[in-house]
Design an enzyme around this catalytic site. Structure first.
Site, PDB file in Angstrom:
ATOM      1  CB  VAL B  77      -0.885  -0.008   1.259  1.00 52.78           C
ATOM      2  CG1 VAL B  77      -1.756   1.233   1.319  1.00 52.78           C
ATOM      3  CG2 VAL B  77      -1.743  -1.274   1.301  1.00 52.78           C
ATOM      4  CB  CYS B  78       1.124   4.170  -2.218  1.00 56.94           C
ATOM      5  SG  CYS B  78       1.922   5.793  -2.230  1.00 56.94           S
ATOM      6  CB  VAL B  79       3.963   5.304   2.707  1.00 58.59           C
ATOM      7  CG1 VAL B  79       4.977   5.966   1.798  1.00 58.59           C
ATOM      8  CG2 VAL B  79       3.930   6.001   4.053  1.00 58.59           C
TER       9      VAL B  79
END
Lengths: 136, 130
Positions: B77-79
């Protein structure tokens, strides 16, 4: 990391502030620049509005991120394709776009234009020649 | 073939996550390799363990988690996208002073470099979204 160099194209299709795609696409471009791939960007459909000059978001309560495009040259991202038909359909010309440039290290840092206006047919060929297309 | 998967839309609102799930599941069953599944934009919403759909509907988050468990899938999941949208793990909760977490333990939060690396390492990047 693999030493393979791939052709990366970021395909920008949407207007800059109605949705977050344009800004989050730019975030991938900036991070991706550290990976030493052959990178280009294409602006099609409403995506051409992302690089229109004179953007003012002060009434929108949103960050105007358009200055970031001017920094792309410093990240060695200097191949920006703009589709002619998309400009025409929106009553825009290249004069409505920001003047985006880069400095060519091999030619005594000569300033060169980053934007190249191409036809839809030309862009189709450019897309065909890519290894990776990020579509935003 | 080795694939990287990118999902750009949230669960239920949009079919992107469903289509990506079907594609990933079938590719794995046919013997292909999935290098990584990367959740970006509203796609980060596919990772919250607090999702509670009606009983007679598919559970998008658990379905991903079960597939990941079975095939040892790397789901990232993209931070930056997660921070904007309130998807939080222990590390992010501590860093940003939040009083709760909501990520499902089969997912992990990491940077956009993971997406770029996946595109480099895979033979095909398949993007799901509009």
């Amino acid at each position: 990391m693999s030493e393979d160099i791939k052709n990366f194209l970021y395909l920008n299709r949407r207007a800059p502030y109605g949705t977050i795609y344009a800004w989050e696409s730019l975030e991938v471009v900036l991070i991706g620049a550290a990976f030493d791939q052959k990178v280009s960007l294409a602006f099609v459909d409403d995506g051409v509005f992302q690089i229109v000059k004179g953007q003012d978001t002060s009434d929108l309560d949103m960050k105007n991120f358009s200055p970031t495009y001017s920094a792309l040259g410093d990240y060695d991202v200097n191949q920006l394709y703009v589709e002619q038909e998309s400009l025409d359909e929106r009553g825009l010309t290249i004069d409505d776009l920001m003047h985006l440039t880069w400095e060519d290290e091999d030619e005594d840092w000569a300033e060169k234009d980053s934007i190249r206006v191409v036809s839809r047919a030309e862009l189709a060929k450019i897309i065909e020649g890519q290894d990776v297309v990020f579509s935003f | 073939m080795k694939f990287a998967i990118q999902i750009n839309e949230g669960p239920y609102q949009h079919q992107a996550s469903d289509s990506a799930y079907m594609f990933t599941k079938n590719a794995l069953e046919k013997g292909h390799e999935i290098f990584r599944v990367f959740f970006y934009h509203d796609g980060v919403g596919n990772s919250t363990r607090l999702t509670s759909p009606p009983q007679d509907d598919r559970h998008v988050v658990n379905r991903w988690a079960e597939l990941a468990e079975k095939h040892d899938l790397d789901m990232v999941v993209c931070v930056a996208a997660a921070q904007r949208r309130g998807v939080v793990d222990d590390g992010e909760a501590e860093r940003n002073g939040k009083d709760a977490t909501n990520i499902h333990p089969r997912f992990r939060i990491s940077g956009l470099g993971q997406l770029v690396e996946a595109a480099i390492q895979s033979e095909r990047l398949v993007v799901f979204g509009d």
